[in-house]
Design a protein around this motif. Structure first.
Motif, PDB file in Angstrom:
ATOM      1  N   THR A  30      43.431  55.820  58.291  1.00 60.06           N
ATOM      2  CA  THR A  30      43.387  57.208  57.606  1.00 60.06           C
ATOM      3  C   THR A  30      42.829  56.984  56.062  1.00 60.06           C
ATOM      4  O   THR A  30      42.781  56.026  55.646  1.00 60.06           O
ATOM      5  N   SER A  31      42.214  58.182  55.566  1.00 59.36           N
ATOM      6  CA  SER A  31      41.693  58.242  54.315  1.00 59.36           C
ATOM      7  C   SER A  31      42.550  57.702  53.350  1.00 59.36           C
ATOM      8  O   SER A  31      43.616  58.067  53.284  1.00 59.36           O
ATOM      9  N   ALA A  54      38.153  53.958  47.975  1.00 63.04           N
ATOM     10  CA  ALA A  54      37.428  55.232  48.823  1.00 63.04           C
ATOM     11  C   ALA A  54      37.001  54.403  50.252  1.00 63.04           C
ATOM     12  O   ALA A  54      36.557  53.322  50.281  1.00 63.04           O
ATOM     13  N   LYS A  56      38.842  54.190  54.324  1.00 63.14           N
ATOM     14  CA  LYS A  56      40.078  54.084  55.118  1.00 63.14           C
ATOM     15  C   LYS A  56      40.922  52.887  55.285  1.00 63.14           C
ATOM     16  O   LYS A  56      40.381  51.840  55.328  1.00 63.14           O
TER      17      LYS A  56
END
Length: 164
Positions: A30-31, A54, A56
């Motif tokens: 996930t981010s 920045a 995942k």
């Protein structure tokens, strides 16, 4: 504390990576939270730094794997480190590597990092703010303390020296 990759959490491993919550096998990364992490002077570099990620990251528990108990991939992860004493002085590094966790019989954990990684913290074991490429091995005691790091096989950039 040494933290790998980020969540911002660097040299090497974030608290999330040190105490992973079991994830479903195959759950996609996930981010990351883009909120800057401020690392005080003396905790990684001799000056305060800001770390911003920045991309995942994730953690996949591997309960039936005979070799690794889990893996933490970080696809597309980039980490920007800024010298807060001189904010025009920053560097962005690729941190798309993976961390593989090996549970040892004595309760300690060996973490095998591969690819491009960002590690920071633990000056006592040689970690400041580092960008590494290639194999890195970290050892975490049964109590969760970083007790050793081997970067002898990796290419290592000392980001504190670059940002000084």
């Amino acid at each position: 504390m040494l933290r790998p990759a980020i969540s911002v959490s660097l040299i090497v491993l974030t608290a999330a990576l040190l105490s992973p919550v079991p994830a479903a096998t195959g759950e996609p990364p996930t981010s990351v939270d883009p909120t800057p992490e401020i690392i005080a002077a003396g905790e990684a570099c001799s000056f305060a730094i800001s770390v911003v990620a920045a991309g995942k990251e994730g953690f996949v528990a591997l309960p039936n794997n005979p070799q690794f108990s889990g893996i933490a991939p970080s696809p597309g992860l980039r980490v920007t480190v800024t010298n807060l004493s001189d904010p025009d002085n920053s560097v962005t590094v690729n941190a798309t590597g993976a961390f593989r966790f090996v549970d040892l019989p004595d309760g300690s954990t060996e973490i095998r990092a591969s690819g491009h990684n960002f590690l920071y913290g633990e000056a006592g074991i040689g970690a400041t703010a580092l960008a590494t490429t290639g194999p890195v091995t970290l050892l975490i005691s049964a109590d969760g303390d970083f007790v050793g790091m081997d970067v002898s096989q990796a290419r290592v950039r000392d980001l504190c020296a670059e940002l000084a």
